[in-house]
Structures are given as structure tokens and as C-alpha cells.
Scaffold this motif. Structure first.
Motif, PDB file in Angstrom:
ATOM      1  N   VAL A 187       0.808  -1.207  -0.127  1.00 20.88           N
ATOM      2  CA  VAL A 187      -0.069   0.013   0.018  1.00 20.88           C
ATOM      3  C   VAL A 187       0.926   1.174  -0.111  1.00 20.88           C
ATOM      4  O   VAL A 187       1.880   1.396   0.714  1.00 20.88           O
ATOM      5  CB  VAL A 187      -0.992  -0.249   1.421  1.00 20.88           C
ATOM      6  CG1 VAL A 187      -1.741   1.236   1.641  1.00 20.88           C
ATOM      7  CG2 VAL A 187      -2.084  -1.117   1.179  1.00 20.88           C
ATOM      8  N   THR A 188       0.631   2.315  -1.022  1.00 16.42           N
ATOM      9  CA  THR A 188       1.345   3.430  -0.956  1.00 16.42           C
ATOM     10  C   THR A 188       0.312   4.694  -0.764  1.00 16.42           C
ATOM     11  O   THR A 188      -0.737   4.624  -0.626  1.00 16.42           O
ATOM     12  CB  THR A 188       2.056   3.501  -2.342  1.00 16.42           C
ATOM     13  OG1 THR A 188       1.138   4.044  -3.533  1.00 16.42           O
ATOM     14  CG2 THR A 188       2.754   2.314  -2.554  1.00 16.42           C
ATOM     15  N   HIS A 190      -0.500   6.275  -2.955  1.00 14.95           N
ATOM     16  CA  HIS A 190      -1.463   6.404  -4.238  1.00 14.95           C
ATOM     17  C   HIS A 190      -2.739   5.283  -4.366  1.00 14.95           C
ATOM     18  O   HIS A 190      -3.661   5.309  -4.982  1.00 14.95           O
ATOM     19  CB  HIS A 190      -0.654   6.259  -5.587  1.00 14.95           C
ATOM     20  CG  HIS A 190       0.428   6.965  -5.693  1.00 14.95           C
ATOM     21  ND1 HIS A 190       0.297   8.484  -5.859  1.00 14.95           N
ATOM     22  CD2 HIS A 190       1.831   6.692  -5.644  1.00 14.95           C
ATOM     23  CE1 HIS A 190       1.657   9.080  -6.070  1.00 14.95           C
ATOM     24  NE2 HIS A 190       2.488   8.130  -5.824  1.00 14.95           N
ATOM     25  N   THR A 191      -2.572   4.731  -3.039  1.00 18.35           N
ATOM     26  CA  THR A 191      -3.700   3.432  -3.122  1.00 18.35           C
ATOM     27  C   THR A 191      -4.974   3.984  -2.714  1.00 18.35           C
ATOM     28  O   THR A 191      -5.251   4.806  -1.753  1.00 18.35           O
ATOM     29  CB  THR A 191      -3.457   2.346  -1.782  1.00 18.35           C
ATOM     30  OG1 THR A 191      -2.003   1.734  -2.356  1.00 18.35           O
ATOM     31  CG2 THR A 191      -4.201   1.491  -1.561  1.00 18.35           C
TER      32      THR A 191
ATOM     33  N   ILE B 156      -0.288   4.276 -12.095  1.00 17.71           N
ATOM     34  CA  ILE B 156      -0.434   4.808 -10.718  1.00 17.71           C
ATOM     35  C   ILE B 156      -1.776   4.690 -10.251  1.00 17.71           C
ATOM     36  O   ILE B 156      -2.623   4.967 -10.523  1.00 17.71           O
ATOM     37  CB  ILE B 156      -0.047   6.452 -10.818  1.00 17.71           C
ATOM     38  CG1 ILE B 156       0.019   6.852  -9.464  1.00 17.71           C
ATOM     39  CG2 ILE B 156      -0.721   7.081 -11.596  1.00 17.71           C
ATOM     40  CD1 ILE B 156       0.891   8.358  -9.315  1.00 17.71           C
ATOM     41  N   GLY B 157      -1.748   4.265  -8.855  1.00 15.62           N
ATOM     42  CA  GLY B 157      -2.964   4.099  -8.112  1.00 15.62           C
ATOM     43  C   GLY B 157      -3.735   2.851  -8.471  1.00 15.62           C
ATOM     44  O   GLY B 157      -4.896   2.706  -7.882  1.00 15.62           O
ATOM     45  N   GLY B 181       3.850   3.756  -8.287  1.00 14.89           N
ATOM     46  CA  GLY B 181       2.706   3.807  -7.566  1.00 14.89           C
ATOM     47  C   GLY B 181       1.507   3.141  -7.721  1.00 14.89           C
ATOM     48  O   GLY B 181       0.388   3.274  -7.252  1.00 14.89           O
ATOM     49  N   ALA B 182       1.815   1.708  -7.986  1.00 17.52           N
ATOM     50  CA  ALA B 182       0.640   0.728  -8.267  1.00 17.52           C
ATOM     51  C   ALA B 182       0.455   0.167  -6.977  1.00 17.52           C
ATOM     52  O   ALA B 182       1.359   0.143  -5.960  1.00 17.52           O
ATOM     53  CB  ALA B 182       0.972  -0.134  -9.211  1.00 17.52           C
ATOM     54  N   THR B 183      -0.609  -0.437  -6.579  1.00 18.74           N
ATOM     55  CA  THR B 183      -0.985  -1.278  -5.402  1.00 18.74           C
ATOM     56  C   THR B 183      -0.719  -2.478  -5.634  1.00 18.74           C
ATOM     57  O   THR B 183      -1.517  -3.158  -6.436  1.00 18.74           O
ATOM     58  CB  THR B 183      -2.292  -0.834  -4.678  1.00 18.74           C
ATOM     59  OG1 THR B 183      -2.273   0.645  -4.622  1.00 18.74           O
ATOM     60  CG2 THR B 183      -2.575  -1.654  -3.706  1.00 18.74           C
ATOM     61  N   VAL B 184       0.598  -3.093  -5.482  1.00 19.86           N
ATOM     62  CA  VAL B 184       0.757  -4.413  -5.920  1.00 19.86           C
ATOM     63  C   VAL B 184       0.394  -5.612  -4.916  1.00 19.86           C
ATOM     64  O   VAL B 184       0.641  -5.380  -3.719  1.00 19.86           O
ATOM     65  CB  VAL B 184       2.364  -4.437  -6.082  1.00 19.86           C
ATOM     66  CG1 VAL B 184       2.764  -5.835  -6.833  1.00 19.86           C
ATOM     67  CG2 VAL B 184       2.840  -3.337  -6.778  1.00 19.86           C
TER      68      VAL B 184
END
Lengths: 288, 288
Positions: A187-188, A190-191, B156-157, B181-184
Motif C-alpha cells: 500500500v502506497t 497512491h492506493t 499509478i493508483g 505507484g501501483a498497489t501491488v
């Protein structure tokens, strides 16, 4: 809402370190660690003095090299390289934060992997990121997070989340969790829809460095939170979790008293590991 | 169910490489890449010959060092170290798989970071894992996955999944996705309830290396699948995705014709990047 204290884990680690160091002391050798400071951060001096006291109580020497906040990048790198090469020190550590003009990445790359008690050199990070932890020295903070989480059961097959993929904690932690067979979600900032994203996670690791970041709105009842945040607030040390979430949780590591306590002990466990790696290399003529 | 072909992306990359190499050729210089073989894998020879043809069409030289399947670890490492040191080659690459008795990790650590056109040396992995991609050379396969996914919009996001955190594709891909910025979410062989875990993911990257691994039961309608699998099956190359899922998907990268095509082009883009890094270092006296 069971607190997961680090005290017992830290005591066990230090006990073993003391035994290992005593074996060296018995042969008339006092292994030594070099700690390099390159900032005017007042908290760093306090931390270093506390490390020095712990080191002495464990039977090893710790020497501080305070280069000041004005030191050049070149001089910092030369110092780290020289200490890595020196037979006088078996562990080398760079205290963070650095003065703002200094490049931490380049500095860390000058610490020899087998003396890198903080496990942050490129060689160690790369070993962890490629699943070869047994050849690596593990960064103490993410390793402490793992040990505290494992007090609640093994991580293999568990859904877990890491909030905050930073360089020193979150990134190596993600690799270590993958290495243990956890299903990790990162989770960043940008999540979107954080609560939905976290909903199915049994364990949430939070390592952003902002007090109160993890609030009720993000939590689902019965989760476990491991808090690697260390935030200096007027009235003391605080974690990233808002204490309002504690009653909702199955278990949580408090700040202070959780991750930080174990981290401090693991630096010395890493020092013992560094001694072993160097002894192995001496035996195999540097081909280890 | 739109296929995402790699052809156009690969053509653009090669066009730019050709322009860059032409600038060197114009100064009477033919930059050269060294490719080291250390196995008896027949497919490797085919791949290397294909690389050689591409290299020549782009104006650069490519020399093959076939050490055979009997070469010792020490000899392999010495060769890689010597080629990294040699002014005759600006790029060095080790063709996988290696003969089983060889240690790929130790071998890769002998390739200088600024000549590492496959971006797999510890220094490059560590830069990617710490978010410093601009200083790194990116591993071509995960980079190709990113480029194909981005044809469907920025990452991103976005919620995305990586199935298979392997050393050469999955691990660096996870880092690159975090950097964007992806939620991986990382899915391994230990992940339970795979479909539930993948449900909220817009993009699924699969990089396990087993044909037919990703089936209908794991998929939710409207997802995008990027397939990094390359499996040699009787009747040709196949991906990790079972084609039965294609009709369910919003878009997917086919095998062959998807990730692999872009990967082949990116090796040469990395070679140009390696040339730049070496030119920078020459200017700054090796302090870059």
C-alpha cells in the motif's frame, strides 16, 4: 487487543550474542564495531551512546566516528571504505539520518557486505530481494517486524499488507515476506480505497513514519498490526498507528516497546553474523 | 479481448537504438556487446544467433563467448570480470540457463553495473529495489511487462497483481510497479483463494514459467493479463495463461508476439544506456 512486546525476543537475542562474543573474548579478542555519524541530528548522538552501552554490556567494543554535518561525500565514502578494509573492525554502521547534502545510497555502497551490520548495502539488499537470505545480513527493522509477526503464527500462506515501501524498512520487508511465502499487498500514498485493499489481510505492517497514519477507517476488526513507525512527538515516541485502533485489533506491537526494542538487539546479532562471514572468508581465501 | 502486441513498441525502441548507434558509427566507432554462454542448452544458441542478427542490423557488434557446459565457476567469473574490465566491450550479457553446476548469483555479481545490459547484477537490482531507477539499467523482461501494461493507461493508483516472484522477472517487476505507484499484490504457490486475492486487480502479471497456469477459475471478467511466460511446448512457444481466459479479458499480451518481442528490443536500448553511463563516468573520472 493483545500487545506484542519486543522485550522477551530482544532478551533472547542479546543472551545469544553475549555467549558468542564471550567465545571470542575467551581467546583474548574483543571484536569491535565502528559507527559513523555524519549529521548534526541530536537524537543520533543519543542513539549512538545507547548502542555503546549495550555493546559494552555484551562484551564487544564500539567506536564512534563523528564526522560532523559538514563532511563531504567523498570523505564520508573514504571513511566507510577504510573502515570496511580495516582489520580492526568487524562491523561498520552508518547512523541515519545523514546531513541533507549527503547521498545515502552511494555511502552505503562503500560498506563491505560482510561488515554491513544494518544489512542495507546493495549486495545485502540484492540477496534478500532474490530470496537468498541465508547468504545475507538482514536489515534489523524489517527483520524485527517479521519476528514479532511470527509470534502470532507462521507467515506462509497468510495475506499480509505492507503500508509504506520505503528504502530502509518497507522494501526489504516486502522481500522477506515473499521469502516466507506470505501473500503480500503493498500500500502506497497512491492506493485508493485503503480499507477495501486491507480488508482480507490478517497482518498489517505499517512503516511510513507519520504518527496517527493508520486509523479506524482503514481497519477491519480482528487484524494484527505491526508498527515500525518511530515518531518523536512532544510527549515521547509514537508509532504510525493511532492508538484508537488497538481495541479493534487481535494483536498489535506497541511503540515504544515493540519493533524498536528488537531492532536494537538485532544489530548485535548481525554483528555476530558478520564475524562468522568473515571467519568463513578467511578460511576459503575470500572465495566465500 | 484486445490483444496487446509488442511489435510497434519494439519497432520504436529499435529505431531509436539505431539512431543512437549511428552517432557512434559516424565517429568511426562500432560499439560491441559480449554474450557469454555456459551451457549445452540448444535453445540458447538459437537465441544468441538471433541477437547477433539484430545487433548487426542496428549497427553494433556482438561477439559470442561460448564457454561450454563444462566450464568451472571460477573460469566463468573470470571471463565475466575480464569482459567487464575490457575497453573492447561496452555491454556484457550472460545467457541463461547456465549449466546446473554453476551459481548464477555469483556469476552475475562479476558483471560491472554499467555494462550489465540485462540489469540483473546486484547493483542494478538494488537501485531498482530502492526506487532509484533513473540510475539503473532495467531488466528487459519486467520492463517490457510495464511498457505493455502502460499501453492500457498509467499504473499509478491501480491495483495490480504479480503471480510468481522469481529472481529475473517477478522480483524486479514488483519493485518497478511500486516505483510507479501501483498497489501491488504478490501471489505465490502458497497463496490461498487465488481468485479472491486477484478479484480487485485491474492488471495481472503472470511470470511463473508454466503453461496453462492461469485459468478461468482465477480470473474475473474485464481484467488485463500481461503474460511473461515463455514455455517451449511441442507445437511452439506458449505463455503462462491458458488461452481459454482470453474471451473474459479486457486485454492481454499474447505469447508469442507480446512481452518477448519487446524484451528483445530492450536489451539493445539497455546497451545504449550502458554506453551513456560509461561516457558519463569517463567525464567524471569514475565518480559517477
Amino acid at each position: 487487543m493483545q500487545p506484542i512486546y519486543g522485550k522477551d525476543t530482544a532478551r533472547d537475542i542479546k543472551y545469544n550474542v553475549k555467549l558468542e562474543i564471550a567465545r571470542w573474548n575467551g581467546r583474548g579478542i574483543t571484536p569491535r564495531m565502528a559507527v559513523v555519524l555524519a549529521s548534526s541530528d541530536p537524537a543520533s548522538l543519543v542513539y549512538v551512546q545507547s548502542k555503546k552501552r549495550t555493546a559494552e554490556s555484551l562484551g564487544l567494543g564500539l567506536e564512534v566516528f563523528d564526522l560532523g554535518a559538514e563532511v563531504s561525500q567523498r570523505e564520508l565514502e573514504q571513511t566507510l571504505h577504510r573502515l570496511s578494509d580495516s582489520a580492526e573492525f568487524q562491523g561498520v554502521m552508518l547512523e541515519f539520518p545523514l546531513a541533507p547534502h549527503l547521498d545515502p545510497e552511494k555511502a552505503l555502497s562503500r560498506i563491505a557486505a560482510h561488515k554491513d551490520v544494518e544489512g542495507l548495502s546493495p549486495a545485502n539488499l540484492s540477496l534478500i530481494a532474490t530470496g537468498r537470505e541465508k547468504d545475507a545480513i538482514l536489515a534489523p527493522t524489517p527483520h524485527a517486524c517479521i519476528l514479532l509477526a511470527e509470534t502470532q503464527g507462521p507467515l506462509i500462506g497468510k495475506r499480509v499488507a505492507v503500508i509504506g515501501p520505503g528504502r530502509t524498512v518497507g522494501r526489504p520487508l516486502i522481500s522477506m515476506l515473499i521469502n516466507r511465502g506470505a501473500t503480500v499487498t503493498v500500500v502506497t500514498e497512491h492506493t485508493r480505497e485503503v480499507q477495501t485493499t486491507l480488508k482480507d489481510c490478517e497482518v498489517i505492517f505499517v512503516c511510513v513514519g507519520r504518527h496517527g497514519l493508520l486509523r479506524k477507517a482503514a481497519i477491519t476488526e480482528g487484524q494484527i498490526v505491526i508498527d515500525a513507525g518511530i515518531n518523536v512527538i512532544n510527549d515521547g515516541l509514537k508509532g504510525d498507528a493511532d492508538p484508537e485502533i488497538y481495541p479493534l485489533l487481535k494483536a498489535y506491537s506497541p511503540v515504544p516497546g515493540g519493533v524498536g526494542v528488537v531492532t536494537s538487539a538485532l544489530i548485535f546479532q548481525n554483528f555476530v553474523r558478520a564475524l562468522e562471514l568473515q571467519a568463513q572468508e578467511a578460511l576459503t581465501g575470500g572465495q566465500a
